[in-house]
Write a protein that holds these residues in place. Structure first.
Motif, PDB file in Angstrom:
ATOM      1  N   ALA A   1       2.450   2.722  13.412  1.00  0.00           N
ATOM      2  CA  ALA A   1       1.708   1.965  12.403  1.00  0.00           C
ATOM      3  C   ALA A   1       0.634   2.837  11.756  1.00  0.00           C
ATOM      4  O   ALA A   1       0.386   2.745  10.541  1.00  0.00           O
ATOM      5  N   GLN A   2       0.006   3.698  12.545  1.00  0.00           N
ATOM      6  CA  GLN A   2      -1.034   4.584  12.000  1.00  0.00           C
ATOM      7  C   GLN A   2      -0.432   5.636  11.078  1.00  0.00           C
ATOM      8  O   GLN A   2      -1.058   6.041  10.090  1.00  0.00           O
ATOM      9  N   ILE A   3       0.775   6.093  11.392  1.00  0.00           N
ATOM     10  CA  ILE A   3       1.447   7.053  10.517  1.00  0.00           C
ATOM     11  C   ILE A   3       1.630   6.451   9.130  1.00  0.00           C
ATOM     12  O   ILE A   3       1.355   7.097   8.110  1.00  0.00           O
ATOM     13  N   VAL A   4       2.081   5.222   9.077  1.00  0.00           N
ATOM     14  CA  VAL A   4       2.293   4.553   7.795  1.00  0.00           C
ATOM     15  C   VAL A   4       0.973   4.405   7.037  1.00  0.00           C
ATOM     16  O   VAL A   4       0.904   4.638   5.818  1.00  0.00           O
ATOM     17  N   ILE A   5      -0.086   4.046   7.744  1.00  0.00           N
ATOM     18  CA  ILE A   5      -1.405   3.900   7.111  1.00  0.00           C
ATOM     19  C   ILE A   5      -1.855   5.227   6.503  1.00  0.00           C
ATOM     20  O   ILE A   5      -2.302   5.282   5.348  1.00  0.00           O
ATOM     21  N   ILE A   6      -1.741   6.298   7.279  1.00  0.00           N
ATOM     22  CA  ILE A   6      -2.182   7.610   6.787  1.00  0.00           C
ATOM     23  C   ILE A   6      -1.356   8.040   5.589  1.00  0.00           C
ATOM     24  O   ILE A   6      -1.899   8.513   4.579  1.00  0.00           O
ATOM     25  N   GLN A   7      -0.041   7.886   5.671  1.00  0.00           N
ATOM     26  CA  GLN A   7       0.831   8.239   4.552  1.00  0.00           C
ATOM     27  C   GLN A   7       0.425   7.491   3.288  1.00  0.00           C
ATOM     28  O   GLN A   7       0.271   8.096   2.217  1.00  0.00           O
ATOM     29  N   ASP A   8       0.257   6.194   3.403  1.00  0.00           N
ATOM     30  CA  ASP A   8      -0.012   5.362   2.228  1.00  0.00           C
ATOM     31  C   ASP A   8      -1.384   5.646   1.616  1.00  0.00           C
ATOM     32  O   ASP A   8      -1.510   5.780   0.393  1.00  0.00           O
ATOM     33  N   ILE A   9      -2.408   5.732   2.461  1.00  0.00           N
ATOM     34  CA  ILE A   9      -3.764   5.874   1.921  1.00  0.00           C
ATOM     35  C   ILE A   9      -4.020   7.304   1.437  1.00  0.00           C
ATOM     36  O   ILE A   9      -4.721   7.499   0.429  1.00  0.00           O
ATOM     37  N   TRP A  10      -3.454   8.282   2.092  1.00  0.00           N
ATOM     38  CA  TRP A  10      -3.619   9.673   1.620  1.00  0.00           C
ATOM     39  C   TRP A  10      -2.939   9.823   0.258  1.00  0.00           C
ATOM     40  O   TRP A  10      -3.494  10.432  -0.660  1.00  0.00           O
ATOM     41  N   GLU A  11      -1.756   9.260   0.119  1.00  0.00           N
ATOM     42  CA  GLU A  11      -1.070   9.290  -1.175  1.00  0.00           C
ATOM     43  C   GLU A  11      -1.884   8.541  -2.231  1.00  0.00           C
ATOM     44  O   GLU A  11      -2.015   8.995  -3.377  1.00  0.00           O
ATOM     45  N   LYS A  12      -2.441   7.399  -1.843  1.00  0.00           N
ATOM     46  CA  LYS A  12      -3.263   6.621  -2.771  1.00  0.00           C
ATOM     47  C   LYS A  12      -4.500   7.406  -3.191  1.00  0.00           C
ATOM     48  O   LYS A  12      -4.954   7.308  -4.341  1.00  0.00           O
ATOM     49  N   LEU A  13      -5.057   8.201  -2.280  1.00  0.00           N
ATOM     50  CA  LEU A  13      -6.194   9.050  -2.608  1.00  0.00           C
ATOM     51  C   LEU A  13      -5.820  10.057  -3.692  1.00  0.00           C
ATOM     52  O   LEU A  13      -6.571  10.260  -4.649  1.00  0.00           O
ATOM     53  N   ALA A  14      -4.650  10.686  -3.542  1.00  0.00           N
ATOM     54  CA  ALA A  14      -4.181  11.638  -4.557  1.00  0.00           C
ATOM     55  C   ALA A  14      -3.983  10.938  -5.893  1.00  0.00           C
ATOM     56  O   ALA A  14      -4.363  11.453  -6.956  1.00  0.00           O
ATOM     57  N   ALA A  15      -3.410   9.746  -5.848  1.00  0.00           N
ATOM     58  CA  ALA A  15      -3.174   8.984  -7.079  1.00  0.00           C
ATOM     59  C   ALA A  15      -4.487   8.562  -7.730  1.00  0.00           C
ATOM     60  O   ALA A  15      -4.622   8.589  -8.963  1.00  0.00           O
ATOM     61  N   ASN A  16      -5.464   8.177  -6.917  1.00  0.00           N
ATOM     62  CA  ASN A  16      -6.756   7.753  -7.457  1.00  0.00           C
ATOM     63  C   ASN A  16      -7.484   8.920  -8.114  1.00  0.00           C
ATOM     64  O   ASN A  16      -8.127   8.760  -9.158  1.00  0.00           O
TER      65      ASN A  16
END
Length: 364
Positions: free
Chosen positions: A260-275
């Motif tokens: 579950a933490q892997i998914v969180i890190i993947q999603d939010i790190w990608e969102k950081l790049a997008a932001n």
């Protein structure tokens, strides 16, 4: 106070074939003992020296590239040596003898080496850049070195390699923990991934780190962007907490929580790049930046790197391949064309794709 995790896994026993009497299926309960999630990344045996070395190497490359903005003509051999770690190019001796380099772990390394070579060539041109001609453009009280279409190659290298090296390597390492056969190997890969985030072990997203501090005492690269472009999506706290929780879960053999933490890190790190990309495709269209090519091209060059970072996102991303190709097509348009387009049509299209895909908060 440390957080504690509790988990119970249920496994149904198979009914024994051939029995004539009616018996209820046996249910055996396997309990994962409660475990602590610490507040700092000070796990016993944690080792992410290789990640830290590459972060430091990237920081030295970034510093060297920026000397071009101060009028220094860059040396091709030195730039290549920093990229490949040859001929002792680093000021920190341990980086020279580490046996590690940036090139070997950078996806599309040839592309980023080309950006670096272009910067070296353009740093030798002591003339104002114009559409079709490389040179320098004034930005505030300083200047930036740009290519014939306005791209600041130094920003393309730094921001692009934040994606092609640090982001990609971190996601690959996290994914590998799902198939690693031993707890020790899972922990090793998790630690290396954490190192690429480039934050202190006691990282606190509410702290403004003093400019006098240097990495690893203060965040750098992606760690710096957790504050610079991640505060409005609380990226710092979410990602750091997920790294802590996942590492603790590995030690407790809590596979479900780890994954579950892997998914969180993947999603939010990608969102950081997008932001970050969203901020930088928005900035040139603001009234305050109208006609200021230095500010506009600098922002677009950062957007260029962060959009390229999205190429290395995990499977299942919210961003479709078609929209990534559209973003890449927009940001690879001649910058003079982009900032002079009536109504900023292309840049506004990029803004919409990023904002809608990642449900990003509105910016002024």
């Amino acid at each position: 106070m440390k957080n504690k995790y509790f988990k119970t896994a249920l496994f149904a026993a198979l009914a024994v074939a051939g029995l004539t009497s009616c018996k209820k299926d046996k249910v055996e309960e396997e309990v994962i003992a409660p475990y602590d999630v610490p507040k700092t990344y000070n796990f016993a045996g944690a080792n992410y020296a290789s990640s830290t070395i590459r972060v430091k190497q990237m920081l030295e490359l970034d510093v060297y590239m920026k000397t071009a903005n101060a009028g220094t003509a860059l040396d091709a051999a030195k730039a290549t040596n920093i990229f490949n770690n040859t001929n002792n190019p680093f000021t920190e001796a341990a980086l020279n003898t580490s046996g590690l380099n940036l090139a070997a772990k950078t996806a599309d390394a040839t592309t980023f080496k080309t950006y670096l070579d272009n910067l070296v060539a353009h740093s030798k041109i002591n003339a104002v850049a114009t559409n079709g001609t490389a040179g320098y453009i004034v930005r505030g009280t300083a200047k930036i070195i740009v290519g014939a279409e306005g791209l600041e190659n130094g920003q393309a290298v730094t921001k692009g390699m934040m994606g092609s090296l640090f982001f990609k390597q971190a996601l690959d390492l996290l994914a590998a923990t799902k198939t690693d056969g031993t707890i020790a190997l899972q922990q090793q890969h998790w630690d290396e991934a954490f190192g690429y985030l480039a934050v202190p072990t006691d990282y606190d997203p509410s702290v403004t780190y003093a400019s006098s501090l240097v990495f690893p005492a203060k965040p750098a690269l992606w760690g710096g962007y957790l504050a610079e472009r991640g505060q409005n999506i609380t990226a710092g706290k979410i990602i750091f907490d997920a790294f802590l929780t996942g590492r603790a879960a590995i030690g407790a053999k809590d596979v479900k929580v780890r994954d579950a933490q892997i998914v969180i890190i993947q999603d939010i790190w990608e969102k950081l790049a997008a932001n970050a990309a969203y901020n930088y495709v928005l900035s040139p269209t603001l009234t305050a930046n109208a006609g200021n090519l230095g500010s506009q091209f600098h922002a677009l060059s950062e957007a260029y790197g962060f959009i390229e970072s999205l190429k290395y996102r995990a499977a299942g991303s919210k961003l479709t391949d078609a929209n990534l190709l559209k973003l890449q097509s927009i940001i690879k348009t001649n910058f003079y064309t982009l900032v002079n387009e009536a109504g900023f049509t292309k840049l506004k299209e990029a803004q919409t794709i990023l904002k809608d895909t990642y449900a990003l908060p509105a910016l002024n």
